[in-house]
Design a protein around this motif. Structure first.
Motif, PDB file in Angstrom:
ATOM      1  N   ILE A  97       0.872  -1.172   0.000  1.00 40.95           N
ATOM      2  CA  ILE A  97       0.000   0.000   0.000  1.00 40.95           C
ATOM      3  C   ILE A  97       0.910   1.223   0.000  1.00 40.95           C
ATOM      4  O   ILE A  97       1.680   1.431   0.934  1.00 40.95           O
ATOM      5  CB  ILE A  97      -0.922   0.036   1.230  1.00 40.95           C
ATOM      6  CG1 ILE A  97      -1.888  -1.156   1.216  1.00 40.95           C
ATOM      7  CG2 ILE A  97      -1.721   1.340   1.260  1.00 40.95           C
ATOM      8  CD1 ILE A  97      -2.813  -1.213   2.415  1.00 40.95           C
ATOM      9  N   GLN A 286      -8.912   1.449  -6.679  1.00 42.99           N
ATOM     10  CA  GLN A 286      -8.131   1.028  -5.524  1.00 42.99           C
ATOM     11  C   GLN A 286      -8.036  -0.507  -5.472  1.00 42.99           C
ATOM     12  O   GLN A 286      -8.960  -1.214  -5.882  1.00 42.99           O
ATOM     13  CB  GLN A 286      -8.758   1.527  -4.208  1.00 42.99           C
ATOM     14  CG  GLN A 286      -8.375   2.944  -3.851  1.00 42.99           C
ATOM     15  CD  GLN A 286      -8.992   3.954  -4.812  1.00 42.99           C
ATOM     16  OE1 GLN A 286     -10.188   3.918  -5.073  1.00 42.99           O
ATOM     17  NE2 GLN A 286      -8.172   4.834  -5.356  1.00 42.99           N
ATOM     18  N   ASP A 289      -6.518  -4.304  -0.926  1.00 46.10           N
ATOM     19  CA  ASP A 289      -5.787  -3.899   0.283  1.00 46.10           C
ATOM     20  C   ASP A 289      -6.067  -2.445   0.627  1.00 46.10           C
ATOM     21  O   ASP A 289      -6.238  -2.081   1.790  1.00 46.10           O
ATOM     22  CB  ASP A 289      -4.276  -4.088   0.081  1.00 46.10           C
ATOM     23  CG  ASP A 289      -3.896  -5.540  -0.146  1.00 46.10           C
ATOM     24  OD1 ASP A 289      -4.706  -6.409   0.206  1.00 46.10           O
ATOM     25  OD2 ASP A 289      -2.802  -5.787  -0.667  1.00 46.10           O
ATOM     26  N   GLU A 290      -6.105  -1.603  -0.399  1.00 49.63           N
ATOM     27  CA  GLU A 290      -6.376  -0.182  -0.182  1.00 49.63           C
ATOM     28  C   GLU A 290      -7.803   0.034   0.317  1.00 49.63           C
ATOM     29  O   GLU A 290      -8.058   0.920   1.137  1.00 49.63           O
ATOM     30  CB  GLU A 290      -6.108   0.598  -1.463  1.00 49.63           C
ATOM     31  CG  GLU A 290      -4.630   0.636  -1.826  1.00 49.63           C
ATOM     32  CD  GLU A 290      -4.367   1.056  -3.258  1.00 49.63           C
ATOM     33  OE1 GLU A 290      -3.204   1.353  -3.571  1.00 49.63           O
ATOM     34  OE2 GLU A 290      -5.314   1.065  -4.078  1.00 49.63           O
TER      35      GLU A 290
END
Length: 342
Positions: A97, A286, A289-290
């Motif tokens: 990230i 995104q 994970d984001e």
């Protein structure tokens, strides 16, 4: 070459080409050709051949002793490279990230969030750029990063999406031995009576403070500003030494307040809040994970809990989350697989 050496070693140890061919799953003629090739290359005979088999010559014995060492080194090297390849594969499977943050968020909010996420999702790594709002927003608009966290007013840009995730309160910070320590609040009229230590001109904290005071009709020239510093930590050092007071984020002094180093006071007629916002690019998708990070930031109860805990508490809390919620709930999102940057 390594194959030739392995063939030589096998023949030297069995003294029999037929048996060596069987052990190596090769033909006898192939074994003989490879031995002959080595002898031609080095210009010596390595074996005496008889009807009973083969035996090493003096030169063959010397060669055998050396190539055993060489093959041992090659075996060890292969094992080491295999371990490194597995480690590299594991690293390549880790997810990243990449995000930006302004100073207060980067120093006082992100560390706890990253500690929590790292313990909850150990395959996720972070790369963080801490800079001013303009620089961070520019990186998001240029798609150099997918997420940025900023304090104060967000820049106007057609491709930037701004979502508030926290309202940060600016408070008056005094040392615990200050005469005001028995109070919980002060009035605007009392501010000019004290020496004030502030952030430098142009900082987000300074802008929010000045704007809030102006909106209440306060003349900024009345402030007795004795020092302007570019670091929150420097301001805290000056205040703890009793050289003045400051107006900064309550988040930045929470641990010192717990340890009775500082006391925070509200301004009765000028409560000062500034938004903390998530910046994303509307043209960028995104990763999963984001989305986990964004979901966490929008979960005010969870975020409050994370910000109140120290690192050891976070490790325990994250372990409890994994045990009680092995399948991550919608509240926190999910992390699956490897995502590509857009």
């Amino acid at each position: 070459m390594e194959q030739h050496l392995l063939v030589f070693k096998e023949v030297a140890e069995t003294n029999n080409i037929t048996l060596s061919a069987k052990n190596l799953h090769m033909s006898q003629s192939s074994i003989s050709l490879q031995i002959q090739s080595l002898e031609n290359e080095y210009g010596v005979r390595f074996f005496d051949r008889t009807n009973k088999g083969v035996t090493l010559t003096k030169e063959g014995e010397i060669f055998y002793a050396r190539i055993r060492s060489i093959l041992d080194i090659l075996t060890s090297l292969k094992e080491e490279m295999s371990v490194r390849a597995k480690d590299q594969k594991r690293l390549n499977q880790r997810r990243l990230i990449y995000l930006g943050a302004t100073l207060t968020i980067g120093e006082y909010i992100l560390p706890n969030i990253m500690a929590y996420l790292s313990k909850t999702y150990p395959d996720v790594d972070f790369k963080v750029k801490i800079s001013n709002t303009e620089s961070i927003a520019q990186d998001v608009s240029e798609k150099k990063m997918h997420i940025a966290l900023i304090g104060g007013t967000a820049p106007q840009h057609k491709d930037l999406k701004v979502e508030n995730f926290w309202n940060d309160e600016l408070v008056v910070v005094i040392p615990h031995f200050h005469p005001w320590a028995s109070k919980n609040s002060i009035t605007l009229a009392e501010l000019p009576n004290e020496r004030l230590v502030t952030r430098e001109e142009g900082s987000g904290t300074r802008k929010v403070m000045e704007m809030a005071l102006k909106e209440r009709g306060f003349d900024l020239n009345q402030l007795n500003v004795i020092m302007e510093l570019e670091s929150i930590q420097a301001i805290k050092q000056v205040v703890s030494a009793g050289l003045g007071i400051s107006i900064i984020s309550s988040l930045t002094v929470s641990s010192e307040c717990d340890r009775k180093i500082f006391k925070t006071l509200k301004i009765q007629d000028a409560l000062v809040y500034r938004p903390f916002s998530i910046l994303t690019n509307t043209q960028t998708t995104q990763t999963k994970d984001e989305h986990v990070l964004i979901n966490l930031l929008h979960d005010h109860e969870l975020l409050s809990d994370i910000l109140r805990k120290n690192y050891n508490d976070l490790e325990k809390h994250a372990s409890e989350v994994r045990l009680t919620h092995p399948a991550v709930s919608n509240r926190k999102g999910q992390i699956h697989g490897q995502e590509q940057w857009q």
